[in-house]
Design an enzyme around this catalytic site. Sequence first.
Site, PDB file in Angstrom:
ATOM      1  N   GLN A 111      32.750  29.095 -88.566  1.00 30.59           N
ATOM      2  CA  GLN A 111      31.701  28.228 -88.004  1.00 30.59           C
ATOM      3  C   GLN A 111      32.077  27.791 -86.587  1.00 30.59           C
ATOM      4  O   GLN A 111      31.224  27.741 -85.696  1.00 30.59           O
ATOM      5  CB  GLN A 111      31.503  27.008 -88.896  1.00 30.59           C
ATOM      6  CG  GLN A 111      31.040  27.369 -90.302  1.00 30.59           C
ATOM      7  CD  GLN A 111      30.365  26.223 -91.044  1.00 30.59           C
ATOM      8  OE1 GLN A 111      29.949  25.247 -90.445  1.00 30.59           O
ATOM      9  NE2 GLN A 111      30.237  26.380 -92.354  1.00 30.59           N
ATOM     10  N   TYR A 134      29.683  22.017 -84.556  1.00 32.66           N
ATOM     11  CA  TYR A 134      28.474  21.752 -83.761  1.00 32.66           C
ATOM     12  C   TYR A 134      28.736  20.603 -82.783  1.00 32.66           C
ATOM     13  O   TYR A 134      28.387  20.682 -81.604  1.00 32.66           O
ATOM     14  CB  TYR A 134      27.312  21.415 -84.707  1.00 32.66           C
ATOM     15  CG  TYR A 134      26.001  21.143 -84.015  1.00 32.66           C
ATOM     16  CD1 TYR A 134      25.211  22.187 -83.540  1.00 32.66           C
ATOM     17  CD2 TYR A 134      25.544  19.837 -83.836  1.00 32.66           C
ATOM     18  CE1 TYR A 134      23.996  21.940 -82.901  1.00 32.66           C
ATOM     19  CE2 TYR A 134      24.335  19.574 -83.206  1.00 32.66           C
ATOM     20  CZ  TYR A 134      23.568  20.629 -82.744  1.00 32.66           C
ATOM     21  OH  TYR A 134      22.368  20.381 -82.113  1.00 32.66           O
ATOM     22  N   THR A 165      12.575  20.896 -87.137  1.00 26.82           N
ATOM     23  CA  THR A 165      12.593  22.320 -86.787  1.00 26.82           C
ATOM     24  C   THR A 165      13.352  23.047 -87.889  1.00 26.82           C
ATOM     25  O   THR A 165      13.876  22.406 -88.798  1.00 26.82           O
ATOM     26  CB  THR A 165      13.340  22.542 -85.455  1.00 26.82           C
ATOM     27  OG1 THR A 165      14.706  22.112 -85.650  1.00 26.82           O
ATOM     28  CG2 THR A 165      12.722  21.768 -84.310  1.00 26.82           C
ATOM     29  N   LYS A 222      28.658  20.741 -78.653  1.00 26.80           N
ATOM     30  CA  LYS A 222      27.764  19.919 -77.829  1.00 26.80           C
ATOM     31  C   LYS A 222      28.542  18.980 -76.902  1.00 26.80           C
ATOM     32  O   LYS A 222      28.047  18.630 -75.828  1.00 26.80           O
ATOM     33  CB  LYS A 222      26.775  19.158 -78.720  1.00 26.80           C
ATOM     34  CG  LYS A 222      25.759  20.065 -79.436  1.00 26.80           C
ATOM     35  CD  LYS A 222      24.885  20.870 -78.459  1.00 26.80           C
ATOM     36  CE  LYS A 222      23.711  21.555 -79.156  1.00 26.80           C
ATOM     37  NZ  LYS A 222      22.865  22.341 -78.241  1.00 26.80           N
ATOM     38  N   VAL A 274      24.599  22.273 -93.458  1.00 30.09           N
ATOM     39  CA  VAL A 274      25.726  21.509 -94.022  1.00 30.09           C
ATOM     40  C   VAL A 274      26.300  22.165 -95.279  1.00 30.09           C
ATOM     41  O   VAL A 274      27.504  22.074 -95.530  1.00 30.09           O
ATOM     42  CB  VAL A 274      25.345  20.039 -94.366  1.00 30.09           C
ATOM     43  CG1 VAL A 274      25.609  19.137 -93.201  1.00 30.09           C
ATOM     44  CG2 VAL A 274      23.935  19.921 -94.877  1.00 30.09           C
ATOM     45  N   VAL A 308      31.586  19.551 -81.495  1.00 33.82           N
ATOM     46  CA  VAL A 308      32.473  19.963 -80.393  1.00 33.82           C
ATOM     47  C   VAL A 308      31.719  20.870 -79.421  1.00 33.82           C
ATOM     48  O   VAL A 308      31.864  20.752 -78.198  1.00 33.82           O
ATOM     49  CB  VAL A 308      33.746  20.645 -80.937  1.00 33.82           C
ATOM     50  CG1 VAL A 308      34.565  21.248 -79.800  1.00 33.82           C
ATOM     51  CG2 VAL A 308      34.589  19.648 -81.731  1.00 33.82           C
TER      52      VAL A 308
END
Length: 276
Positions: A105, A193, A232, A197, A96, A195
Amino acid sequence: MSNVPVAVVTGSNKGIGLAIVRALCTQFPGDVYLTSRDPQRGQAAVAQLQQEGLRPLFHQLDIDDPQSIRALRDFLKDKYGGLNVLVNNAGIAFKVNDTAPFAVQAEVTLKTNFFATRNVCTELLPLMKPYGEVVNVSSMVSASALGRCSHELQQKFRSDTITEEELVQLMTKFVEDAKKNIHEKEGWPNTAYGVSKIGVTVLSRIQARLLNEQRKGEHILLNACCPGWVRTDMAGPKATKSPEEGAETPVYLALLPSSADAPHGQFVSDKTVQPW
Ligand code: NAP
Protein backbone atom coordinates in the site's frame (compact mmCIF):
# COMPACT_ATOMS: atom_id res chain seq x y z
CA MET A 1 -0.91 28.52 -32.11
CA SER A 2 -4.04 29.32 -30.12
CA ASN A 3 -4.16 32.31 -27.75
CA VAL A 4 -7.16 30.87 -25.92
CA PRO A 5 -6.51 30.30 -22.18
CA VAL A 6 -6.31 26.63 -21.28
CA ALA A 7 -7.02 24.62 -18.13
CA VAL A 8 -6.12 20.96 -17.41
CA VAL A 9 -7.56 18.75 -14.66
CA THR A 10 -5.87 15.41 -13.96
CA GLY A 11 -7.93 12.33 -13.13
CA SER A 12 -11.16 13.99 -14.19
CA ASN A 13 -13.25 11.18 -15.68
CA LYS A 14 -15.14 10.86 -12.38
CA GLY A 15 -15.46 12.09 -8.81
CA ILE A 16 -14.13 15.47 -7.72
CA GLY A 17 -12.06 15.90 -10.90
CA LEU A 18 -15.16 15.58 -13.08
CA ALA A 19 -16.99 18.11 -10.88
CA ILE A 20 -14.01 20.50 -11.20
CA VAL A 21 -14.17 20.22 -15.01
CA ARG A 22 -17.95 20.77 -14.91
CA ALA A 23 -17.49 23.98 -12.89
CA LEU A 24 -14.56 25.22 -15.00
CA CYS A 25 -16.60 24.70 -18.19
CA THR A 26 -19.01 27.39 -17.03
CA GLN A 27 -16.56 29.66 -15.18
CA PHE A 28 -13.16 29.49 -16.96
CA PRO A 29 -12.87 31.73 -20.03
CA GLY A 30 -11.07 29.24 -22.28
CA ASP A 31 -10.54 25.61 -23.20
CA VAL A 32 -10.98 23.06 -20.40
CA TYR A 33 -9.33 19.65 -20.72
CA LEU A 34 -10.89 16.65 -19.03
CA THR A 35 -8.12 14.07 -18.80
CA SER A 36 -8.21 10.36 -18.02
CA ARG A 37 -5.74 7.50 -18.10
CA ASP A 38 -8.35 5.46 -19.92
CA PRO A 39 -9.59 7.14 -23.14
CA GLN A 40 -12.90 5.25 -23.04
CA ARG A 41 -13.72 6.38 -19.51
CA GLY A 42 -12.58 9.88 -20.46
CA GLN A 43 -14.73 10.09 -23.59
CA ALA A 44 -17.73 8.75 -21.67
CA ALA A 45 -17.28 11.56 -19.13
CA VAL A 46 -16.96 14.14 -21.93
CA ALA A 47 -20.18 12.79 -23.47
CA GLN A 48 -21.92 13.10 -20.09
CA LEU A 49 -20.92 16.77 -19.80
CA GLN A 50 -21.88 17.40 -23.43
CA GLN A 51 -25.38 16.15 -22.59
CA GLU A 52 -25.45 18.89 -19.95
CA GLY A 53 -24.64 21.43 -22.68
CA LEU A 54 -20.97 21.82 -21.71
CA ARG A 55 -17.99 21.64 -24.09
CA PRO A 56 -14.95 20.09 -22.37
CA LEU A 57 -12.07 18.88 -24.53
CA PHE A 58 -10.26 15.60 -23.93
CA HIS A 59 -6.65 14.50 -23.65
CA GLN A 60 -5.31 11.18 -22.39
CA LEU A 61 -3.16 11.41 -19.25
CA ASP A 62 -1.90 8.60 -17.04
CA ILE A 63 0.15 10.37 -14.40
CA ASP A 64 1.97 7.10 -13.62
CA ASP A 65 3.32 7.05 -17.20
CA PRO A 66 6.11 9.59 -17.90
CA GLN A 67 5.56 9.23 -21.65
CA SER A 68 1.88 10.11 -21.28
CA ILE A 69 2.83 13.22 -19.26
CA ARG A 70 5.35 14.27 -21.92
CA ALA A 71 2.79 13.77 -24.70
CA LEU A 72 0.39 16.15 -22.92
CA ARG A 73 3.23 18.61 -22.30
CA ASP A 74 4.17 18.64 -26.01
CA PHE A 75 0.53 18.99 -27.06
CA LEU A 76 0.00 22.00 -24.76
CA LYS A 77 3.24 23.60 -25.88
CA ASP A 78 2.42 23.19 -29.57
CA LYS A 79 -1.26 24.11 -29.45
CA TYR A 80 -1.34 26.81 -26.75
CA GLY A 81 2.28 27.75 -26.10
CA GLY A 82 1.73 26.93 -22.42
CA LEU A 83 -0.89 26.42 -19.75
CA ASN A 84 -3.01 28.79 -17.62
CA VAL A 85 -4.57 26.49 -15.01
CA LEU A 86 -3.38 23.10 -13.76
CA VAL A 87 -5.38 21.09 -11.22
CA ASN A 88 -3.48 18.03 -9.95
CA ASN A 89 -6.48 16.02 -8.78
CA ALA A 90 -5.66 12.42 -9.76
CA GLY A 91 -5.12 10.21 -6.74
CA ILE A 92 -5.72 6.79 -5.25
CA ALA A 93 -6.51 5.33 -1.85
CA PHE A 94 -6.69 1.72 -0.67
CA LYS A 95 -9.97 0.89 1.06
CA VAL A 96 -9.66 0.49 4.85
CA ASN A 97 -10.53 -3.21 4.60
CA ASP A 98 -8.01 -3.91 1.79
CA THR A 99 -5.86 -6.88 2.71
CA ALA A 100 -2.80 -5.81 0.69
CA PRO A 101 0.29 -5.66 2.96
CA PHE A 102 1.15 -2.20 4.29
CA ALA A 103 4.45 -2.24 2.35
CA VAL A 104 2.53 -2.69 -0.92
CA GLN A 105 0.00 0.00 0.00
CA ALA A 106 2.87 2.37 0.83
CA GLU A 107 4.68 1.80 -2.46
CA VAL A 108 1.59 1.96 -4.69
CA THR A 109 0.01 4.95 -2.92
CA LEU A 110 3.20 7.00 -2.87
CA LYS A 111 3.89 6.14 -6.51
CA THR A 112 0.73 7.83 -7.77
CA ASN A 113 -0.17 10.42 -5.15
CA PHE A 114 3.31 11.79 -4.58
CA PHE A 115 5.86 10.69 -7.20
CA ALA A 116 3.53 10.83 -10.22
CA THR A 117 1.99 14.15 -9.14
CA ARG A 118 5.53 15.50 -8.81
CA ASN A 119 6.37 14.21 -12.30
CA VAL A 120 3.37 16.09 -13.72
CA CYS A 121 4.57 19.25 -11.97
CA THR A 122 8.13 18.78 -13.24
CA GLU A 123 6.88 18.66 -16.84
CA LEU A 124 4.00 21.14 -16.72
CA LEU A 125 5.05 23.88 -14.27
CA PRO A 126 7.62 25.26 -16.75
CA LEU A 127 4.69 25.71 -19.16
CA MET A 128 2.62 27.82 -16.76
CA LYS A 129 1.82 31.24 -18.18
CA PRO A 130 1.95 34.48 -16.16
CA TYR A 131 -1.08 34.93 -13.85
CA GLY A 132 -1.68 31.17 -13.97
CA GLU A 133 -2.91 29.01 -11.10
CA VAL A 134 -1.78 25.58 -9.93
CA VAL A 135 -3.92 23.58 -7.50
CA ASN A 136 -2.61 20.39 -5.90
CA VAL A 137 -5.43 18.35 -4.38
CA SER A 138 -4.14 17.09 -1.05
CA SER A 139 -6.25 16.26 2.01
CA MET A 140 -6.87 17.28 5.62
CA VAL A 141 -5.49 13.81 6.28
CA SER A 142 -2.07 15.31 5.44
CA ALA A 143 -2.39 17.63 8.44
CA SER A 144 -3.57 14.89 10.82
CA ALA A 145 -0.84 12.52 9.57
CA LEU A 146 1.74 15.30 10.09
CA GLY A 147 0.60 15.55 13.71
CA ARG A 148 1.31 11.83 14.16
CA CYS A 149 4.87 12.03 12.74
CA SER A 150 7.88 12.14 15.08
CA HIS A 151 8.95 15.58 16.27
CA GLU A 152 11.96 15.38 13.96
CA LEU A 153 9.89 14.55 10.87
CA GLN A 154 7.35 17.27 11.73
CA GLN A 155 10.16 19.81 11.88
CA LYS A 156 11.42 18.73 8.45
CA PHE A 157 7.95 18.83 6.86
CA ARG A 158 7.22 22.26 8.33
CA SER A 159 10.62 23.67 7.36
CA ASP A 160 10.72 26.73 5.11
CA THR A 161 14.02 25.59 3.63
CA ILE A 162 13.36 21.90 2.83
CA THR A 163 14.27 21.17 -0.81
CA GLU A 164 12.38 19.05 -3.32
CA GLU A 165 15.28 16.56 -3.29
CA GLU A 166 15.09 16.26 0.51
CA LEU A 167 11.33 15.70 0.31
CA VAL A 168 11.80 13.01 -2.36
CA GLN A 169 14.39 11.32 -0.13
CA LEU A 170 11.98 11.35 2.82
CA MET A 171 9.08 9.93 0.76
CA THR A 172 11.44 7.23 -0.60
CA LYS A 173 12.57 6.45 2.94
CA PHE A 174 8.96 5.98 4.07
CA VAL A 175 8.41 3.33 1.37
CA GLU A 176 11.68 1.61 2.29
CA ASP A 177 10.90 1.73 6.02
CA ALA A 178 7.43 0.28 5.31
CA LYS A 179 9.02 -2.59 3.38
CA LYS A 180 11.26 -3.36 6.38
CA ASN A 181 8.28 -2.87 8.71
CA ILE A 182 10.22 -0.28 10.71
CA HIS A 183 8.22 2.78 9.58
CA GLU A 184 6.58 3.36 12.98
CA LYS A 185 9.91 2.97 14.78
CA GLU A 186 11.32 5.53 12.33
CA GLY A 187 8.66 8.06 13.33
CA TRP A 188 6.09 7.62 10.54
CA PRO A 189 2.33 7.35 11.10
CA ASN A 190 0.70 4.10 10.03
CA THR A 191 -1.04 5.63 7.00
CA ALA A 192 0.27 5.38 3.45
CA TYR A 193 -2.40 7.75 2.12
CA GLY A 194 -1.66 10.27 4.89
CA VAL A 195 2.08 10.25 4.17
CA SER A 196 1.45 10.56 0.42
CA LYS A 197 -0.65 13.66 1.07
CA ILE A 198 1.96 15.11 3.45
CA GLY A 199 4.18 14.81 0.37
CA VAL A 200 1.68 16.70 -1.80
CA THR A 201 1.22 19.53 0.72
CA VAL A 202 4.95 19.95 1.37
CA LEU A 203 5.73 19.73 -2.36
CA SER A 204 3.26 22.59 -2.91
CA ARG A 205 4.97 24.73 -0.27
CA ILE A 206 8.35 24.09 -1.92
CA GLN A 207 7.07 24.78 -5.43
CA ALA A 208 5.46 28.06 -4.35
CA ARG A 209 8.75 29.12 -2.78
CA LEU A 210 10.62 28.27 -6.01
CA LEU A 211 8.12 30.33 -8.02
CA ASN A 212 8.83 33.27 -5.68
CA GLU A 213 12.56 32.83 -6.09
CA GLN A 214 12.78 32.09 -9.80
CA ARG A 215 9.68 33.57 -11.49
CA LYS A 216 8.76 36.45 -9.22
CA GLY A 217 7.19 38.76 -11.78
CA GLU A 218 4.92 36.12 -13.30
CA HIS A 219 2.21 36.16 -10.59
CA ILE A 220 1.65 32.40 -10.70
CA LEU A 221 -0.28 31.23 -7.63
CA LEU A 222 0.21 27.65 -6.41
CA ASN A 223 -1.63 26.06 -3.49
CA ALA A 224 -2.53 22.72 -1.97
CA CYS A 225 -6.08 22.09 -0.82
CA CYS A 226 -8.51 19.68 0.76
CA PRO A 227 -11.83 19.24 -1.04
CA GLY A 228 -13.55 18.03 2.14
CA TRP A 229 -15.08 14.59 2.69
CA VAL A 230 -16.73 13.93 -0.65
CA ARG A 231 -19.11 11.22 -1.90
CA THR A 232 -17.00 9.56 -4.60
CA ASP A 233 -15.80 6.03 -5.35
CA MET A 234 -12.83 6.85 -3.11
CA ALA A 235 -14.66 8.01 0.01
CA GLY A 236 -17.99 6.20 -0.39
CA PRO A 237 -21.64 7.23 -0.02
CA LYS A 238 -21.48 8.28 3.66
CA ALA A 239 -19.25 11.30 2.99
CA THR A 240 -20.79 14.68 3.74
CA LYS A 241 -20.17 16.66 0.53
CA SER A 242 -21.42 16.16 -3.03
CA PRO A 243 -18.71 16.15 -5.74
CA GLU A 244 -19.87 19.67 -6.72
CA GLU A 245 -19.36 20.89 -3.14
CA GLY A 246 -15.98 19.13 -3.08
CA ALA A 247 -14.98 21.00 -6.25
CA GLU A 248 -15.66 24.42 -4.70
CA THR A 249 -12.29 25.02 -3.02
CA PRO A 250 -10.15 23.64 -5.90
CA VAL A 251 -12.17 25.75 -8.38
CA TYR A 252 -11.86 28.84 -6.17
CA LEU A 253 -8.06 28.37 -6.17
CA ALA A 254 -7.99 27.72 -9.92
CA LEU A 255 -9.88 30.93 -10.65
CA LEU A 256 -8.22 33.42 -8.29
CA PRO A 257 -8.44 36.86 -9.92
CA SER A 258 -5.32 38.21 -11.63
CA SER A 259 -5.25 41.01 -9.02
CA ALA A 260 -4.78 38.45 -6.21
CA ASP A 261 -1.35 37.77 -4.74
CA ALA A 262 -2.69 35.33 -2.12
CA PRO A 263 -3.25 32.61 -1.17
CA HIS A 264 0.05 31.25 -2.44
CA GLY A 265 2.03 28.30 -1.05
CA GLN A 266 -0.80 27.56 1.38
CA PHE A 267 -2.88 24.59 2.42
CA VAL A 268 -6.51 25.62 1.89
CA SER A 269 -9.75 23.98 3.04
CA ASP A 270 -13.27 25.43 2.73
CA LYS A 271 -11.65 28.37 0.90
CA THR A 272 -9.73 29.18 4.10
CA VAL A 273 -5.97 28.97 4.69
CA GLN A 274 -5.20 26.26 7.25
CA PRO A 275 -2.25 26.11 9.64
CA TRP A 276 0.48 23.64 8.68
P1 NAP B 1 -12.09 8.99 -7.26
O1 NAP B 1 -13.55 9.14 -7.44
O2 NAP B 1 -11.52 7.65 -6.95
O3 NAP B 1 -11.37 9.60 -8.56
C1 NAP B 1 -9.98 9.55 -8.69
C2 NAP B 1 -9.62 9.97 -10.08
O4 NAP B 1 -8.20 9.92 -10.22
C3 NAP B 1 -10.21 9.02 -11.16
O5 NAP B 1 -10.55 9.77 -12.30
C4 NAP B 1 -9.04 8.11 -11.43
O6 NAP B 1 -9.08 7.50 -12.71
C5 NAP B 1 -7.91 9.12 -11.36
N1 NAP B 1 -6.59 8.49 -11.29
C6 NAP B 1 -6.11 7.60 -10.40
N2 NAP B 1 -4.86 7.23 -10.75
C7 NAP B 1 -4.56 7.88 -11.90
C8 NAP B 1 -3.44 7.91 -12.75
N3 NAP B 1 -2.35 7.16 -12.52
N4 NAP B 1 -3.47 8.73 -13.83
C9 NAP B 1 -4.54 9.48 -14.09
N5 NAP B 1 -5.65 9.48 -13.34
C10 NAP B 1 -5.66 8.68 -12.25
O7 NAP B 1 -11.54 9.94 -6.08
P2 NAP B 1 -11.98 11.42 -5.64
O8 NAP B 1 -12.62 11.29 -4.32
O9 NAP B 1 -12.66 12.14 -6.74
O10 NAP B 1 -10.52 12.04 -5.39
C11 NAP B 1 -9.95 13.07 -6.16
C12 NAP B 1 -8.81 13.69 -5.36
O11 NAP B 1 -9.30 14.23 -4.14
C13 NAP B 1 -7.74 12.67 -4.96
O12 NAP B 1 -6.45 13.26 -5.05
C14 NAP B 1 -8.09 12.38 -3.49
O13 NAP B 1 -6.96 11.91 -2.78
C15 NAP B 1 -8.55 13.74 -3.04
N6 NAP B 1 -9.40 13.74 -1.85
C16 NAP B 1 -10.61 13.14 -1.85
C17 NAP B 1 -11.41 13.18 -0.71
C18 NAP B 1 -12.78 12.56 -0.66
O14 NAP B 1 -13.43 12.61 0.40
N7 NAP B 1 -13.29 11.99 -1.73
C19 NAP B 1 -10.95 13.85 0.45
C20 NAP B 1 -9.70 14.45 0.41
C21 NAP B 1 -8.95 14.42 -0.74
P3 NAP B 1 -9.71 6.03 -12.96
O15 NAP B 1 -11.18 6.20 -13.09
O16 NAP B 1 -9.02 5.60 -14.22
O17 NAP B 1 -9.33 5.18 -11.77
